[in-house]
Design a protein around this motif. Structure first.
Motif, PDB file in Angstrom:
ATOM      1  N   SER A   1      12.826   1.129  -0.062  1.00 20.63           N
ATOM      2  CA  SER A   1      12.361  -0.068   0.579  1.00 20.63           C
ATOM      3  C   SER A   1      10.913  -0.051  -0.175  1.00 20.63           C
ATOM      4  N   PHE A   2      10.042   0.792  -0.850  1.00 19.40           N
ATOM      5  CA  PHE A   2       8.821   0.621  -1.230  1.00 19.40           C
ATOM      6  C   PHE A   2       8.901   0.487  -2.755  1.00 19.40           C
TER       7      PHE A   2
ATOM      8  N   LEU B   1       6.363   1.091  10.299  1.00 20.25           N
ATOM      9  CA  LEU B   1       5.382   2.096  10.984  1.00 20.25           C
ATOM     10  C   LEU B   1       4.449   2.705  10.001  1.00 20.25           C
ATOM     11  N   VAL B   2       5.098   3.196   8.838  1.00 24.46           N
ATOM     12  CA  VAL B   2       4.384   3.896   7.982  1.00 24.46           C
ATOM     13  C   VAL B   2       3.293   3.106   7.234  1.00 24.46           C
ATOM     14  N   SER B   3       3.880   1.767   6.824  1.00 21.97           N
ATOM     15  CA  SER B   3       2.969   0.827   6.039  1.00 21.97           C
ATOM     16  C   SER B   3       1.992   0.370   6.796  1.00 21.97           C
ATOM     17  N   SER B   4       2.145   0.180   8.232  1.00 22.35           N
ATOM     18  CA  SER B   4       1.066  -0.404   9.008  1.00 22.35           C
ATOM     19  C   SER B   4      -0.184   0.691   9.122  1.00 22.35           C
ATOM     20  N   PHE B   5       0.241   1.966   9.150  1.00 22.82           N
ATOM     21  CA  PHE B   5      -0.454   3.204   9.384  1.00 22.82           C
ATOM     22  C   PHE B   5      -1.472   3.358   8.080  1.00 22.82           C
ATOM     23  N   VAL B   6      -0.840   3.102   6.788  1.00 24.13           N
ATOM     24  CA  VAL B   6      -1.452   3.003   5.765  1.00 24.13           C
ATOM     25  C   VAL B   6      -2.426   2.099   5.508  1.00 24.13           C
TER      26      VAL B   6
ATOM     27  N   PRO C   1      13.891  -0.287   9.044  1.00 21.07           N
ATOM     28  CA  PRO C   1      12.767  -1.139   8.655  1.00 21.07           C
ATOM     29  C   PRO C   1      11.625  -0.728   9.855  1.00 21.07           C
ATOM     30  N   PHE C   2      12.197  -0.117  10.910  1.00 22.59           N
ATOM     31  CA  PHE C   2      11.121   0.394  11.725  1.00 22.59           C
ATOM     32  C   PHE C   2      10.077   1.496  11.358  1.00 22.59           C
TER      33      PHE C   2
ATOM     34  N   LEU D   1       3.791  -6.457   4.834  1.00 20.98           N
ATOM     35  CA  LEU D   1       4.823  -6.018   5.483  1.00 20.98           C
ATOM     36  C   LEU D   1       6.116  -6.772   5.601  1.00 20.98           C
ATOM     37  N   THR D   2       5.991  -8.014   5.310  1.00 17.06           N
ATOM     38  CA  THR D   2       7.155  -9.015   5.420  1.00 17.06           C
ATOM     39  C   THR D   2       8.197  -8.654   4.176  1.00 17.06           C
ATOM     40  N   PRO D   3       7.797  -8.545   3.167  1.00 16.71           N
ATOM     41  CA  PRO D   3       8.662  -7.948   2.206  1.00 16.71           C
ATOM     42  C   PRO D   3       9.120  -6.857   2.460  1.00 16.71           C
ATOM     43  N   LEU D   4       8.487  -5.656   2.688  1.00 17.38           N
ATOM     44  CA  LEU D   4       8.894  -4.263   2.863  1.00 17.38           C
ATOM     45  C   LEU D   4       9.799  -4.383   4.055  1.00 17.38           C
TER      46      LEU D   4
END
Length: 242
Positions: free
Chosen positions: A154-155, A79-84, A74-75, A138-141
């Motif tokens: 996850s994606f 991290l990747v989703s937040s960056f994108v 989940p980290f 981000l919540t469902p991911l």
């Protein structure tokens, strides 16, 4: 959604004080600490059939590696989703901010001042909108990453779309509640000789994962598709509360 239970359930464990102290020590470990705490909570919420808060597994340093492994996915997904999503935010915000700066009145021009004010308002609306959109994604991911314990799986954007459609209101309310809880507990921890703020992080994380569990259960009750539970969540013995 039982919002108060997401906080009060932490204190129903017979060893909640020891759990908070031991897990709070992990907060002091740079980078790794929060991942370990998240892994412990993932273990407690998703890695057992007994869902009673009184039997929530105690934090045990002998399971440090297992916690780290379970909290890593989940980290990384977050991290990747937040960056994108941050790049998307920058693509929209930076040009508007530059144009607003150029239009700032330097000669008392009413026209340029009005245009700058309008662009500033548009930029703020767009910023808030993108932050909310980031929250919804981000919540469902993060939830899915906690359950499947895999980066690629996850994606699943079909799941993300379905989850947001069914749960958007609860996602927003849960996030606002978590924000208030974080402020309150952080202030209480700060008053406890300042160092208490590190230990206050533990019930805040507990509240966060607890709300995710409630969101998922409500999502299933509304006809959502179940997420396959990873066998990695049950391949090691837990330390039950006694």
């Amino acid at each position: 959604m039982n919002y108060t239970a997401s906080v009060s359930d932490f204190f129903k464990s017979p060893k909640w004080m020891m759990n908070m102290l031991l897990a709070g020590v992990c907060v002091l470990i740079p980078f790794v600490g929060p991942i370990v705490i998240k892994g412990w909570l993932v273990t407690g919420f998703w890695g057992r059939q007994d869902e009673r808060c009184e039997t929530f597994p105690d934090f045990d340093f002998s399971n440090f590696g297992k916690y780290l492994e379970r909290g890593l996915w989940p980290f990384l997904v977050t991290l990747v989703s937040s960056f994108v999503l941050g790049l998307v935010l920058a693509i929209f915000i930076v040009p508007i901010a530059m144009i607003t700066t150029l239009l700032m009145p330097n000669d008392n021009s009413a026209g340029s001042g009005c245009a700058a004010a309008i662009l500033f308002i548009v930029m703020m609306i767009l910023y808030v909108g993108l932050i909310v959109a980031m929250l919804f994604v981000l919540t469902p991911l993060t939830l899915r990453a906690s359950i499947v314990q895999d980066f690629g799986q996850s994606f699943n954007f079909t799941f993300v779309k379905r989850f947001i459609a069914l749960m958007w209101k609860e996602i927003l309310l849960s996030s606002l509640f978590l924000m208030v809880v974080s402020i309150v507990l952080s202030c209480i921890g700060f008053l406890a000789l300042c160092i208490g703020i590190y230990f206050a992080t533990v019930p805040i994380y507990f509240c966060w994962v607890h709300l995710h569990k409630q969101l998922y259960q409500l999502y299933l009750s509304r006809g959502g598709e179940p997420i396959p539970l990873s066998p990695k969540l049950s391949d090691a013995p837990l330390t039950p509360a006694v």
